[in-house]
Design an enzyme around this catalytic site. Structure first.
Site, PDB file in Angstrom:
ATOM      1  N   LEU A  41       1.118  -1.062  -0.379  1.00 45.41           N
ATOM      2  CA  LEU A  41       0.139  -0.351   0.294  1.00 45.41           C
ATOM      3  C   LEU A  41       0.774   1.626   0.411  1.00 45.41           C
ATOM      4  O   LEU A  41       0.696   2.640  -0.659  1.00 45.41           O
ATOM      5  CB  LEU A  41      -0.856  -0.181   0.792  1.00 45.41           C
ATOM      6  CG  LEU A  41      -2.251  -0.798   1.324  1.00 45.41           C
ATOM      7  CD1 LEU A  41      -2.318  -0.891   2.620  1.00 45.41           C
ATOM      8  CD2 LEU A  41      -2.741  -0.623   0.504  1.00 45.41           C
ATOM      9  N   SER A  43       5.159   2.872   1.111  1.00 45.04           N
ATOM     10  CA  SER A  43       6.167   2.646   1.808  1.00 45.04           C
ATOM     11  C   SER A  43       6.697   3.806   2.299  1.00 45.04           C
ATOM     12  O   SER A  43       6.498   5.312   1.618  1.00 45.04           O
ATOM     13  CB  SER A  43       7.612   1.520   0.594  1.00 45.04           C
ATOM     14  OG  SER A  43       7.369   2.378  -0.691  1.00 45.04           O
ATOM     15  N   VAL A  49       4.151  -0.400   4.330  1.00 46.76           N
ATOM     16  CA  VAL A  49       3.193  -1.198   4.152  1.00 46.76           C
ATOM     17  C   VAL A  49       2.059  -1.447   3.598  1.00 46.76           C
ATOM     18  O   VAL A  49       2.225  -1.716   2.737  1.00 46.76           O
ATOM     19  CB  VAL A  49       2.028   0.631   4.793  1.00 46.76           C
ATOM     20  CG1 VAL A  49       0.623  -0.117   5.148  1.00 46.76           C
ATOM     21  CG2 VAL A  49       2.285   1.277   5.126  1.00 46.76           C
ATOM     22  N   ASP A 156       4.171  15.439  12.207  1.00 46.07           N
ATOM     23  CA  ASP A 156       4.503  14.778  10.414  1.00 46.07           C
ATOM     24  C   ASP A 156       2.750  14.909   9.646  1.00 46.07           C
ATOM     25  O   ASP A 156       2.594  14.315   8.744  1.00 46.07           O
ATOM     26  CB  ASP A 156       5.174  13.547  10.624  1.00 46.07           C
ATOM     27  CG  ASP A 156       5.386  13.424   9.141  1.00 46.07           C
ATOM     28  OD1 ASP A 156       6.156  14.335   8.346  1.00 46.07           O
ATOM     29  OD2 ASP A 156       6.123  11.852   8.695  1.00 46.07           O
TER      30      ASP A 156
HETATM   31  N1  LIG Z   1      -4.097   1.989   7.508  1.00 46.17           N
HETATM   32  C1  LIG Z   1      -3.524   2.218   6.399  1.00 46.17           C
HETATM   33  N2  LIG Z   1      -4.359   2.186   4.911  1.00 46.17           N
HETATM   34  C2  LIG Z   1      -4.387   2.644   3.489  1.00 46.17           C
HETATM   35  N3  LIG Z   1      -3.352   2.876   3.049  1.00 46.17           N
HETATM   36  C3  LIG Z   1      -2.241   3.245   3.859  1.00 46.17           C
HETATM   37  C4  LIG Z   1      -2.199   2.793   5.961  1.00 46.17           C
HETATM   38  N4  LIG Z   1      -1.242   3.303   6.455  1.00 46.17           N
HETATM   39  C5  LIG Z   1      -0.707   3.399   5.517  1.00 46.17           C
HETATM   40  N5  LIG Z   1      -0.853   3.212   4.408  1.00 46.17           N
HETATM   41  C6  LIG Z   1      -0.229   4.225   2.676  1.00 46.17           C
HETATM   42  O1  LIG Z   1       1.032   3.708   2.820  1.00 46.17           O
HETATM   43  C7  LIG Z   1       1.684   5.207   2.954  1.00 46.17           C
HETATM   44  C8  LIG Z   1       3.049   5.010   4.207  1.00 46.17           C
HETATM   45  O2  LIG Z   1       2.406   4.629   5.463  1.00 46.17           O
HETATM   46  P1  LIG Z   1       3.212   5.487   6.699  1.00 46.17           P
HETATM   47  O3  LIG Z   1       3.008   6.976   6.732  1.00 46.17           O
HETATM   48  O4  LIG Z   1       2.521   5.138   7.766  1.00 46.17           O
HETATM   49  O5  LIG Z   1       4.933   5.135   6.638  1.00 46.17           O
HETATM   50  P2  LIG Z   1       6.630   5.516   7.333  1.00 46.17           P
HETATM   51  O6  LIG Z   1       7.589   4.309   6.444  1.00 46.17           O
HETATM   52  O7  LIG Z   1       5.905   5.990   8.042  1.00 46.17           O
HETATM   53  O8  LIG Z   1       6.060   6.428   6.030  1.00 46.17           O
HETATM   54  P3  LIG Z   1       7.226   8.440   5.195  1.00 46.17           P
HETATM   55  O9  LIG Z   1       8.482   7.932   5.923  1.00 46.17           O
HETATM   56  O10 LIG Z   1       6.643   8.581   4.608  1.00 46.17           O
HETATM   57  O11 LIG Z   1       6.194   9.208   6.896  1.00 46.17           O
HETATM   58  C9  LIG Z   1       0.765   6.280   3.291  1.00 46.17           C
HETATM   59  O12 LIG Z   1       0.780   7.128   2.497  1.00 46.17           O
HETATM   60  C10 LIG Z   1      -0.423   5.486   2.883  1.00 46.17           C
HETATM   61  O13 LIG Z   1      -0.463   5.452   0.860  1.00 46.17           O
END
Ligand SMILES: Nc1ncnc2c1ncn2[C@@H]1O[C@H](COP(=O)(O)OP(=O)(O)OP(=O)(O)O)[C@@H](O)[C@H]1O
Length: 379
Positions: A41, A43, A49, A156
């Site tokens: 979904l 990264s 994710v 964030d």
């Molecule tokens: N529960 C969910 N349902 C659907 N899509 C999701 C979900 N959680 C995350 N995503 C998708 O995955 C992306 C990355 O998730 P998240 O921001 O939690 O990861 P991250 O590794 O912390 O990212 P970043 O380093 O960019 O902050 C989100 O922008 C979204 O598109």
């Protein structure tokens, strides 16, 4: 009554306790043994994710997988515990009581947001219909109010971290609590200047630190609202010599009423006032996020687009067949400086004096491309 420092210590101790409990309960589990991965979904910096299906049946589960080589155990436990604490709020993503580790990853479960994130919905340079912006604004204000009332600062707030349950933004949720910290924590300068960062953070240098405050989220929230309305960032960085930021700062400090800078001319008076209050240069004078509720009944945008309802009521008109409001389905678009929409034209205004109340902004305004609008909105 407890002193603020005592509250901060209590909050920090409570979080440590939750993290210790979660750490003791964390099980060793191989991903593929328990789950079938259906799709990726998203990264980010720390991992992936993925959408999965439990092998023993049951509903699909979203797993946030964090690479051990890039994630400290404490950081994982902090994010998981904060996510669990916030799960009770309707506008915060629901983290499941499911967390595990294996040799390569830490992981925790979340509910699925079936319509992706706000980047999927936003057409760069164009912005969303006002009714959708307001739905996002009111739900995100509630989420931030909830977090801030619990002394948590998200840190964030950005388009990528607002997840959607439908394409009309009737249900949106704030996600990604990886940077969330307790109010009062010391934070340092950022490695890269982000367009969502407030001026007090952009000013930090070297080993300077700042005491974390909810006003930091409020600034980012207002930048996000500007993006939703216009499809452009208001500036590249909230510091001199950024020309858009300098024009905005001059407007904020203006006592002779010269009116809004060009890029703010497409906003109605009420929205200009709201955004100015959320974007006070002095963090102590910034409004709380929840104040946007007071402005929901007022019109926000001056140039109605064809796909907007003109009455600003809650019945969304035409959204493209795929529900994405005209986007090409590519989740991470770039404002390319190409042909601009009427809303984007509203974003930089008509070159008029930008005075509120004259109602003179129409669809024919020219839209000079600005350096800020040429930046990628999502990553
Ligand atoms: N529960 C969910 N349902 C659907 N899509 C999701 C979900 N959680 C995350 N995503 C998708 O995955 C992306 C990355 O998730 P998240 O921001 O939690 O990861 P991250 O590794 O912390 O990212 P970043 O380093 O960019 O902050 C989100 O922008 C979204 O598109």
């Amino acid at each position: 009554m407890a002193e603020p420092e005592e509250d901060e210590e209590d909050n920090a101790a409570a979080l440590e306790q939750l993290m210790a409990q979660a750490g003791r309960a964390l099980q060793w589990q191989e991903l593929e043994e328990q789950f079938c991965v259906l799709a990726e979904l998203g990264s980010g910096t720390y991992g992936h994710v993925v959408l999965t299906e439990p092998r023993d049946g049951g509903s699909p589960v979203v797993l946030k997988l964090m690479l051990k080589e890039r994630t400290e155990r404490r950081a994982f436990l902090r994010e998981y515990c904060i996510a669990r604490c916030l799960s009770g709020h309707a506008a915060c993503i629901h983290a499941l009581p499911l967390a595990f580790e294996n040799s390569t990853h830490f992981a925790f479960g979340q509910e699925l947001a079936p319509a992706g994130d706000l980047c999927n919905l936003l057409t760069p340079g164009e912005g969303l219909p006002e009714v959708l912006v307001k739905r996002c604004a009111s739900q995100l204000a509630e989420a931030l109010d909830f977090m801030h009332s619990r002394a948590l600062v998200h840190r964030d707030v950005k388009l990528d971290n607002v997840l959607l349950f439908d394409h009309e933004c009737r249900r949106v949720k704030l996600a990604d609590f990886g940077l969330t910290r307790l109010q009062g924590s010391e934070i340092g300068a950022m490695s890269g200047a982000l367009p969502y960062a407030p001026p007090e953070l952009c000013l930090l240098q070297g080993s300077d630190t700042l005491e974390l405050d909810s006003s930091l989220d409020v600034w980012a929230f207002a930048v996000l609202l500007f993006c939703l309305c216009t499809g452009c960032f208001p500036w590249a960085v909230a510091a001199s010599p950024d020309p858009q930021f300098e024009a905005f700062s001059a407007w904020q400090g203006d006592t002779v009423g010269r009116g809004a800078p060009e890029s703010w001319g497409g906003f109605e008076c009420g929205a200009q006032e709201m955004l100015q209050r959320l974007l006070r240069l002095d963090p102590d004078r910034r409004s709380p996020a929840i104040e946007v509720r007071k402005y929901l009944a007022l019109p926000w945008l001056r140039a109605p687009r064809s796909r907007d309802r003109t009455d600003g009521t809650d019945g969304l008109g035409a959204v493209d067949g795929d529900g994405h409001g005209g986007g090409d389905g590519d989740a991470h678009g770039v404002v390319d400086g190409g042909p601009q929409s009427p809303l984007a034209q509203g974003c930089t205004g008509s070159g008029d004096d930008g005075e509120c109340g004259d109602g003179s902004y129409g669809e024919g305004n020219s839209m000079p491309t600005t350096p800020a609008s040429a930046m990628a909105l999502c990553h």
